[in-house]
Design a protein around this motif. Sequence first.
Motif, PDB file in Angstrom:
ATOM      1  N   ASN A  29       5.763   6.401   2.436  1.00 34.29           N
ATOM      2  CA  ASN A  29       5.864   5.457   3.542  1.00 34.29           C
ATOM      3  C   ASN A  29       7.058   4.536   3.353  1.00 34.29           C
ATOM      4  O   ASN A  29       7.420   4.172   2.226  1.00 34.29           O
ATOM      5  CB  ASN A  29       4.558   4.669   3.746  1.00 34.29           C
ATOM      6  CG  ASN A  29       4.051   4.000   2.485  1.00 34.29           C
ATOM      7  OD1 ASN A  29       4.275   4.497   1.389  1.00 34.29           O
ATOM      8  ND2 ASN A  29       3.354   2.883   2.641  1.00 34.29           N
TER       9      ASN A  29
ATOM     10  N   GLU B 258       3.213  10.789   5.727  1.00 31.93           N
ATOM     11  CA  GLU B 258       2.998  12.120   6.318  1.00 31.93           C
ATOM     12  C   GLU B 258       4.115  12.483   7.278  1.00 31.93           C
ATOM     13  O   GLU B 258       4.652  13.590   7.244  1.00 31.93           O
ATOM     14  CB  GLU B 258       1.656  12.153   7.083  1.00 31.93           C
ATOM     15  CG  GLU B 258       0.431  11.931   6.222  1.00 31.93           C
ATOM     16  CD  GLU B 258       0.073  10.456   6.045  1.00 31.93           C
ATOM     17  OE1 GLU B 258       0.991   9.603   6.064  1.00 31.93           O
ATOM     18  OE2 GLU B 258      -1.115  10.146   5.880  1.00 31.93           O
TER      19      GLU B 258
ATOM     20  N   PRO C 169      -7.028   8.824   4.767  1.00 31.99           N
ATOM     21  CA  PRO C 169      -6.629   9.947   5.634  1.00 31.99           C
ATOM     22  C   PRO C 169      -5.354   9.587   6.403  1.00 31.99           C
ATOM     23  O   PRO C 169      -4.996   8.420   6.472  1.00 31.99           O
ATOM     24  CB  PRO C 169      -7.815  10.055   6.599  1.00 31.99           C
ATOM     25  CG  PRO C 169      -8.308   8.651   6.714  1.00 31.99           C
ATOM     26  CD  PRO C 169      -8.037   7.965   5.397  1.00 31.99           C
TER      27      PRO C 169
ATOM     28  N   CYS D  85       0.004   9.770  12.849  1.00 31.68           N
ATOM     29  CA  CYS D  85       0.426  10.914  12.027  1.00 31.68           C
ATOM     30  C   CYS D  85      -0.356  12.169  12.420  1.00 31.68           C
ATOM     31  O   CYS D  85       0.205  13.263  12.474  1.00 31.68           O
ATOM     32  CB  CYS D  85       0.226  10.635  10.540  1.00 31.68           C
ATOM     33  SG  CYS D  85       1.483   9.535   9.889  1.00 31.68           S
TER      34      CYS D  85
ATOM     35  N   VAL E  53       1.871   5.137  -0.228  1.00 24.55           N
ATOM     36  CA  VAL E  53       1.302   6.440   0.133  1.00 24.55           C
ATOM     37  C   VAL E  53       2.340   7.529  -0.151  1.00 24.55           C
ATOM     38  O   VAL E  53       3.532   7.345   0.086  1.00 24.55           O
ATOM     39  CB  VAL E  53       0.906   6.489   1.630  1.00 24.55           C
ATOM     40  CG1 VAL E  53       0.202   7.804   1.966  1.00 24.55           C
ATOM     41  CG2 VAL E  53       0.016   5.305   1.995  1.00 24.55           C
TER      42      VAL E  53
ATOM     43  N   CYS F 166       5.095   6.376   8.223  1.00 22.97           N
ATOM     44  CA  CYS F 166       4.096   6.782   7.234  1.00 22.97           C
ATOM     45  C   CYS F 166       4.619   7.945   6.392  1.00 22.97           C
ATOM     46  O   CYS F 166       5.517   8.690   6.805  1.00 22.97           O
ATOM     47  CB  CYS F 166       2.810   7.237   7.913  1.00 22.97           C
ATOM     48  SG  CYS F 166       1.942   5.931   8.772  1.00 22.97           S
TER      49      CYS F 166
ATOM     50  N   CYS G 267      -3.114   8.456   9.426  1.00 22.19           N
ATOM     51  CA  CYS G 267      -3.455   7.597  10.566  1.00 22.19           C
ATOM     52  C   CYS G 267      -3.414   8.419  11.856  1.00 22.19           C
ATOM     53  O   CYS G 267      -2.922   9.556  11.867  1.00 22.19           O
ATOM     54  CB  CYS G 267      -2.486   6.418  10.644  1.00 22.19           C
ATOM     55  SG  CYS G 267      -0.865   6.889  11.278  1.00 22.19           S
TER      56      CYS G 267
ATOM     57  N   PHE H 106       0.860  -1.191   0.000  1.00 20.84           N
ATOM     58  CA  PHE H 106       0.000   0.000   0.000  1.00 20.84           C
ATOM     59  C   PHE H 106       0.896   1.241   0.000  1.00 20.84           C
ATOM     60  O   PHE H 106       1.488   1.599   1.014  1.00 20.84           O
ATOM     61  CB  PHE H 106      -0.908  -0.025   1.245  1.00 20.84           C
ATOM     62  CG  PHE H 106      -1.938   1.072   1.239  1.00 20.84           C
ATOM     63  CD1 PHE H 106      -3.018   1.034   0.361  1.00 20.84           C
ATOM     64  CD2 PHE H 106      -1.842   2.147   2.115  1.00 20.84           C
ATOM     65  CE1 PHE H 106      -3.965   2.043   0.362  1.00 20.84           C
ATOM     66  CE2 PHE H 106      -2.791   3.157   2.119  1.00 20.84           C
ATOM     67  CZ  PHE H 106      -3.859   3.105   1.232  1.00 20.84           C
TER      68      PHE H 106
HETATM   69  N1  THU Z   1       0.424   4.597   5.745  1.00 19.17           N
HETATM   70  C1  THU Z   1       0.849   5.871   5.490  1.00 19.17           C
HETATM   71  O1  THU Z   1       1.917   6.063   4.899  1.00 19.17           O
HETATM   72  N2  THU Z   1       0.084   6.899   5.919  1.00 19.17           N
HETATM   73  C2  THU Z   1      -1.069   6.769   6.621  1.00 19.17           C
HETATM   74  O2  THU Z   1      -1.523   7.723   7.225  1.00 19.17           O
HETATM   75  C3  THU Z   1      -1.722   5.449   6.650  1.00 19.17           C
HETATM   76  C4  THU Z   1      -0.799   4.297   6.470  1.00 19.17           C
HETATM   77  C5  THU Z   1       1.255   3.482   5.299  1.00 19.17           C
HETATM   78  C6  THU Z   1       1.976   2.809   6.403  1.00 19.17           C
HETATM   79  C7  THU Z   1       2.189   1.414   5.861  1.00 19.17           C
HETATM   80  O3  THU Z   1       3.392   1.399   5.120  1.00 19.17           O
HETATM   81  C8  THU Z   1       1.044   1.223   4.879  1.00 19.17           C
HETATM   82  O4  THU Z   1       0.465   2.502   4.678  1.00 19.17           O
HETATM   83  C9  THU Z   1      -0.018   0.259   5.387  1.00 19.17           C
HETATM   84  O5  THU Z   1      -0.408   0.584   6.674  1.00 19.17           O
END
Ligand code: THU
Length: 383
Positions: A292, A305, A335, A340, A275, A303, A337, A273
């Motif tokens: 991330n 952010e 959004p 963050c 980001v 993360c 987490c 995932f």
């Molecule tokens: N993740 C972010 O980078 N930002 C967020 O606010 C939500 C989650 C990333 C962390 C991890 O690498 C992946 O998404 C799955 O949780």
Amino acid sequence: MIRALLFDMDGVLVDSEGIAISIGIEYFSSKGLHLSQEDFKNYIGTGEENFFSGPAKEKGFHDWSLKEASSFTRSRYLDRVKKESIALAGVKEVVKSSRKAGLLMAVCSSAPTWKVLANIEAIGLESSDFDVVVSAADIKRNKPYGDIYQFALIRLGIAPDEAVVFEDSLGGLAAGIAAGCPTVGLETSVEGDRLLSHGAKAVIKDLSAIGEFKSSEELEQKLFGVKKDDMLVYGANLIGPIKGGCNKEILLSQALEMAKKARANAYAPYSKFKVGAALVSAATNKIYAGCNVENSSYGATICAERNAILSAIAAEGAIGIDLLVVVSDDNPPAPPCALCLQVLAEFSRPETEVVLSDLDGNKNVYLFKDLLPNPFIFPTMRK
Ligand code: THU
């Protein structure tokens, strides 16, 4: 406080590019070299010598002399500026308001003195309307060196942060910044987002965007959006004051682009995932991006952010966040987490805008206070 305005000439007070290039083409054509407008583009605003020698060098053409080119230009240019209107919009109004508000003014141009004086006359002004006129003859090193602006500051007896530089080219902007002045970019030859990413503190279409003003404070407000009793503070650390005045749409599209780019670099072999995030620093309008970065020990994952916040702080120290964008391939777009959000709370205002976007550009926009209405703020830091 703004005490002086330093104006570049071409692209700020006048538009003489067309005349200069057509005379350049005419000169080289009389020597047997046929050039196009495009051949001169990179050498506009870099001084007369570069203006001629640049295209000539590119074509490997040596059968010309600067002295000859200069006198060929001079007679034709003086003739044409009398007939063609070269003044840019808003110049006279800004000069008039500045005078009334007690601000000092300088023209700082890499053009030869005769040309600068002819241009001032063509606008319908006199050189005595300016406190200082600096031209090519006064300095050895052209823009992007800061010499021309430093020289004007010394002659005006003004500190760099008391003068605003108005520039339209990236080289000119670099010169203003090198001299330590806040710079305003005019979108006459380069797009606003490029001016911003090259350090312009604010961007305006041309001087007519400023309109009439009565005091230094009013001008500052118009250019940078700062009003003394309107200073906003950010986060637990009461970071401030802010500066504004930049086109929000430009900043948003640039931040989205940078977040998307950062997302492509995400290290997410476990969740898959990806980001990307980008934030706009309130003090500088600079944009910082992050992605991330996951870890074999899952809890060590960072993360996007927080990654963006950390690089912003590494570059600027404690920051205030004017705008945050987060890009993910999620529906609705993900959004920040809770972890963050808590870190963001340290550097955000309740009204900081948070834009969540998916890869197709579908966006949900929130205020920070809607995402985290009650952040934990350390007792001694509470307002
Ligand atoms: N993740 C972010 O980078 N930002 C967020 O606010 C939500 C989650 C990333 C962390 C991890 O690498 C992946 O998404 C799955 O949780």
